[in-house]
Design a protein around this motif. Structure first.
Motif, PDB file in Angstrom:
ATOM      1  N   LEU A 222       0.835  -1.204   0.000  1.00 33.29           N
ATOM      2  CA  LEU A 222       0.000   0.000   0.000  1.00 33.29           C
ATOM      3  C   LEU A 222       0.870   1.255   0.000  1.00 33.29           C
ATOM      4  CD1 LEU A 222      -2.701   1.411   0.080  1.00 33.29           C
ATOM      5  CD2 LEU A 222      -2.716   1.169   2.574  1.00 33.29           C
ATOM      6  N   LEU A 223       1.948   1.234   0.785  1.00 38.15           N
ATOM      7  CA  LEU A 223       2.862   2.377   0.788  1.00 38.15           C
ATOM      8  C   LEU A 223       3.573   2.494  -0.556  1.00 38.15           C
ATOM      9  CD1 LEU A 223       4.432   2.235   4.373  1.00 38.15           C
ATOM     10  CD2 LEU A 223       2.628   3.739   3.516  1.00 38.15           C
ATOM     11  N   ALA A 224       3.927   1.362  -1.161  1.00 36.90           N
ATOM     12  CA  ALA A 224       4.554   1.396  -2.490  1.00 36.90           C
ATOM     13  C   ALA A 224       3.594   2.013  -3.503  1.00 36.90           C
ATOM     14  CB  ALA A 224       4.958  -0.012  -2.916  1.00 36.90           C
ATOM     15  N   PHE A 225       2.315   1.619  -3.424  1.00 35.34           N
ATOM     16  CA  PHE A 225       1.304   2.193  -4.310  1.00 35.34           C
ATOM     17  C   PHE A 225       1.206   3.704  -4.120  1.00 35.34           C
ATOM     18  CE2 PHE A 225      -3.150   3.674  -4.538  1.00 35.34           C
ATOM     19  CZ  PHE A 225      -3.363   3.543  -5.900  1.00 35.34           C
ATOM     20  N   LEU A 226       1.168   4.154  -2.868  1.00 34.66           N
ATOM     21  CA  LEU A 226       1.068   5.593  -2.606  1.00 34.66           C
ATOM     22  C   LEU A 226       2.275   6.348  -3.140  1.00 34.66           C
ATOM     23  CD1 LEU A 226      -0.438   5.616   1.008  1.00 34.66           C
ATOM     24  CD2 LEU A 226      -1.577   6.268  -1.127  1.00 34.66           C
ATOM     25  N   SER A 227       3.465   5.787  -2.953  1.00 37.76           N
ATOM     26  CA  SER A 227       4.663   6.480  -3.455  1.00 37.76           C
ATOM     27  C   SER A 227       4.620   6.620  -4.963  1.00 37.76           C
ATOM     28  CB  SER A 227       5.933   5.745  -3.013  1.00 37.76           C
ATOM     29  OG  SER A 227       6.156   4.570  -3.769  1.00 37.76           O
ATOM     30  N   MET A 228       4.159   5.571  -5.651  1.00 39.72           N
ATOM     31  CA  MET A 228       4.084   5.614  -7.115  1.00 39.72           C
ATOM     32  C   MET A 228       2.959   6.533  -7.591  1.00 39.72           C
ATOM     33  SD  MET A 228       4.945   1.689  -8.185  1.00 39.72           S
ATOM     34  CE  MET A 228       6.575   0.996  -7.833  1.00 39.72           C
ATOM     35  N   LEU A 229       1.865   6.565  -6.852  1.00 38.49           N
ATOM     36  CA  LEU A 229       0.775   7.466  -7.205  1.00 38.49           C
ATOM     37  C   LEU A 229       1.210   8.923  -7.069  1.00 38.49           C
ATOM     38  CD1 LEU A 229      -2.209   7.291  -8.082  1.00 38.49           C
ATOM     39  CD2 LEU A 229      -2.821   7.537  -5.672  1.00 38.49           C
ATOM     40  N   ILE A 230       1.930   9.235  -5.997  1.00 38.72           N
ATOM     41  CA  ILE A 230       2.442  10.596  -5.801  1.00 38.72           C
ATOM     42  C   ILE A 230       3.435  10.947  -6.903  1.00 38.72           C
ATOM     43  CG2 ILE A 230       3.826  12.076  -4.281  1.00 38.72           C
ATOM     44  CD1 ILE A 230       2.590  10.422  -1.917  1.00 38.72           C
ATOM     45  N   ALA A 231       4.332  10.002  -7.223  1.00 37.52           N
ATOM     46  CA  ALA A 231       5.323  10.249  -8.276  1.00 37.52           C
ATOM     47  C   ALA A 231       4.648  10.483  -9.619  1.00 37.52           C
ATOM     48  CB  ALA A 231       6.294   9.072  -8.364  1.00 37.52           C
ATOM     49  N   GLY A 232       3.624   9.686  -9.922  1.00 40.93           N
ATOM     50  CA  GLY A 232       2.899   9.868 -11.174  1.00 40.93           C
ATOM     51  C   GLY A 232       2.195  11.210 -11.239  1.00 40.93           C
ATOM     52  N   THR A 233       1.640  11.639 -10.107  1.00 41.80           N
ATOM     53  CA  THR A 233       0.978  12.946 -10.052  1.00 41.80           C
ATOM     54  C   THR A 233       1.986  14.070 -10.275  1.00 41.80           C
ATOM     55  OG1 THR A 233      -0.690  12.075  -8.536  1.00 41.80           O
ATOM     56  CG2 THR A 233      -0.424  14.475  -8.612  1.00 41.80           C
ATOM     57  N   PHE A 234       3.163  13.930  -9.667  1.00 45.56           N
ATOM     58  CA  PHE A 234       4.219  14.919  -9.883  1.00 45.56           C
ATOM     59  C   PHE A 234       4.582  15.013 -11.365  1.00 45.56           C
ATOM     60  CE2 PHE A 234       8.802  15.479 -10.600  1.00 45.56           C
ATOM     61  CZ  PHE A 234       8.918  16.817 -10.247  1.00 45.56           C
ATOM     62  N   CYS A 235       4.689  13.858 -12.026  1.00 49.83           N
ATOM     63  CA  CYS A 235       5.020  13.836 -13.450  1.00 49.83           C
ATOM     64  C   CYS A 235       3.962  14.585 -14.263  1.00 49.83           C
ATOM     65  CB  CYS A 235       5.144  12.398 -13.929  1.00 49.83           C
ATOM     66  SG  CYS A 235       5.463  12.221 -15.701  1.00 49.83           S
ATOM     67  N   LEU A 236       2.689  14.355 -13.942  1.00 47.69           N
ATOM     68  CA  LEU A 236       1.621  15.029 -14.668  1.00 47.69           C
ATOM     69  C   LEU A 236       1.645  16.537 -14.449  1.00 47.69           C
ATOM     70  CD1 LEU A 236      -1.396  12.583 -14.154  1.00 47.69           C
ATOM     71  CD2 LEU A 236       0.019  12.890 -16.202  1.00 47.69           C
ATOM     72  N   VAL A 237       1.902  16.955 -13.217  1.00 44.38           N
ATOM     73  CA  VAL A 237       1.964  18.391 -12.915  1.00 44.38           C
ATOM     74  C   VAL A 237       3.137  19.035 -13.650  1.00 44.38           C
ATOM     75  CG1 VAL A 237       2.359  20.092 -11.091  1.00 44.38           C
ATOM     76  CG2 VAL A 237       0.762  18.192 -10.710  1.00 44.38           C
ATOM     77  N   ALA A 238       4.302  18.398 -13.564  1.00 41.70           N
ATOM     78  CA  ALA A 238       5.488  18.939 -14.248  1.00 41.70           C
ATOM     79  C   ALA A 238       5.273  18.971 -15.755  1.00 41.70           C
ATOM     80  CB  ALA A 238       6.720  18.101 -13.899  1.00 41.70           C
ATOM     81  N   GLY A 239       4.717  17.879 -16.280  1.00 40.01           N
ATOM     82  CA  GLY A 239       4.490  17.810 -17.720  1.00 40.01           C
ATOM     83  C   GLY A 239       3.486  18.835 -18.205  1.00 40.01           C
ATOM     84  N   ALA A 240       2.388  19.000 -17.455  1.00 38.80           N
ATOM     85  CA  ALA A 240       1.351  19.961 -17.863  1.00 38.80           C
ATOM     86  C   ALA A 240       1.852  21.395 -17.737  1.00 38.80           C
ATOM     87  CB  ALA A 240       0.094  19.758 -17.020  1.00 38.80           C
ATOM     88  N   THR A 241       2.661  21.655 -16.733  1.00 37.96           N
ATOM     89  CA  THR A 241       3.221  22.999 -16.570  1.00 37.96           C
ATOM     90  C   THR A 241       4.069  23.374 -17.785  1.00 37.96           C
ATOM     91  OG1 THR A 241       3.218  22.754 -14.171  1.00 37.96           O
ATOM     92  CG2 THR A 241       4.644  24.469 -15.088  1.00 37.96           C
ATOM     93  N   TRP A 242       4.897  22.435 -18.226  1.00 38.35           N
ATOM     94  CA  TRP A 242       5.729  22.652 -19.414  1.00 38.35           C
ATOM     95  C   TRP A 242       4.848  22.752 -20.669  1.00 38.35           C
ATOM     96  CZ3 TRP A 242      11.249  22.442 -19.934  1.00 38.35           C
ATOM     97  CH2 TRP A 242      11.715  22.342 -21.246  1.00 38.35           C
ATOM     98  N   LEU A 243       3.891  21.833 -20.779  1.00 36.68           N
ATOM     99  CA  LEU A 243       3.016  21.792 -21.949  1.00 36.68           C
ATOM    100  C   LEU A 243       2.203  23.074 -22.101  1.00 36.68           C
ATOM    101  CD1 LEU A 243       1.808  20.119 -24.296  1.00 36.68           C
ATOM    102  CD2 LEU A 243       0.198  19.145 -22.631  1.00 36.68           C
ATOM    103  N   ALA A 244       1.868  23.706 -20.974  1.00 35.35           N
ATOM    104  CA  ALA A 244       1.086  24.947 -21.018  1.00 35.35           C
ATOM    105  C   ALA A 244       1.791  26.027 -21.829  1.00 35.35           C
ATOM    106  CB  ALA A 244       0.814  25.447 -19.596  1.00 35.35           C
ATOM    107  N   GLY A 245       3.101  25.992 -21.869  1.00 34.35           N
ATOM    108  CA  GLY A 245       3.847  26.956 -22.672  1.00 34.35           C
ATOM    109  C   GLY A 245       3.627  26.783 -24.160  1.00 34.35           C
ATOM    110  N   PHE A 246       3.119  25.615 -24.575  1.00 33.22           N
ATOM    111  CA  PHE A 246       2.873  25.343 -25.987  1.00 33.22           C
ATOM    112  C   PHE A 246       1.398  25.495 -26.359  1.00 33.22           C
ATOM    113  CE2 PHE A 246       6.771  23.173 -24.965  1.00 33.22           C
ATOM    114  CZ  PHE A 246       7.559  23.299 -26.101  1.00 33.22           C
TER     115      PHE A 246
END
Length: 197
Positions: A131-155
């Protein structure tokens, strides 16, 4: 087998036990990791401007199994191959232009994802505690989406960045996190089959 500590790093957090291996074995692990990451790039569902791939799953698994230091080094080695033009990105793409294009924010978040998941894995957020492994990966995936969307917004602008670069990936990222945690737990259940005392 001792129970992993959430407070401090566990010396044997991964069945691979790469932290205890020789330098040649670690270098071989980096090579195998980059091949695994490249294969994950070819499992893709074409979408514009961001395709769905298994790359983030592979990034998180490398972090979870290799630890934050070797995991991050493996991701950086893989990305260096991409910068050099090798066909290691989604659909066999390569070259510096892909790091500067619409998907650049996602790509540049991957070393931090691996470091985050690996650091927590070393502290008990691993196959011993799925369950903790799942949470860590879910948080990491969310970070990726936020970082990616922030960059993508420039386009494409902020609204389209969320519509095209976040919403289509939410369910998939949750499923990848669940698959990652289940895979880690399965490795533990099979008796840590790569562990040597």
């Amino acid at each position: 087998m001792p129970t992993p500590s959430v407070q401090g790093a566990d010396a044997h957090f991964s069945p691979l036990r790469l932290e205890a291996r020789s330098l040649p074995v670690k270098l071989l692990a980096v090579l195998i990791g980059t091949l695994f990451l490249t294969l994950s790039s070819y499992i893709t569902v074409p979408m514009v401007p961001v395709p769905i791939t298994m790359q983030t799953f592979a990034v998180m698994m490398v972090g979870a199994l290799y630890g934050w230091r070797l995991g991050t080094a493996t991701i950086l080695a893989w990305l260096a191959e991409g910068v050099a033009g090798l066909p290691i990105l989604a659909g066999g793409a390569g070259g510096l232009a892909h790091f500067m294009g619409p998907t650049g924010g996602y790509i540049l978040s991957w070393p931090l994802m691996a470091a985050f998941v690996g650091w927590l894995a070393e502290r008990g957020w691993n196959g011993e505690r799925p369950l903790l492994a799942f949470l860590s990966m879910l948080i990491a995936g969310t970070f990726c989406l936020v970082a990616g969307a922030t960059w993508l917004a420039g386009f494409v602008g902020a609204e389209k960045a969320v519509t095209l670069g976040v919403l289509p990936f939410l369910l998939g990222d949750a499923l990848k996190a669940a698959l990652g945690a289940a895979t880690l737990a399965a490795i533990v259940r099979t008796g840590n089959w790569w562990r040597s005392e």
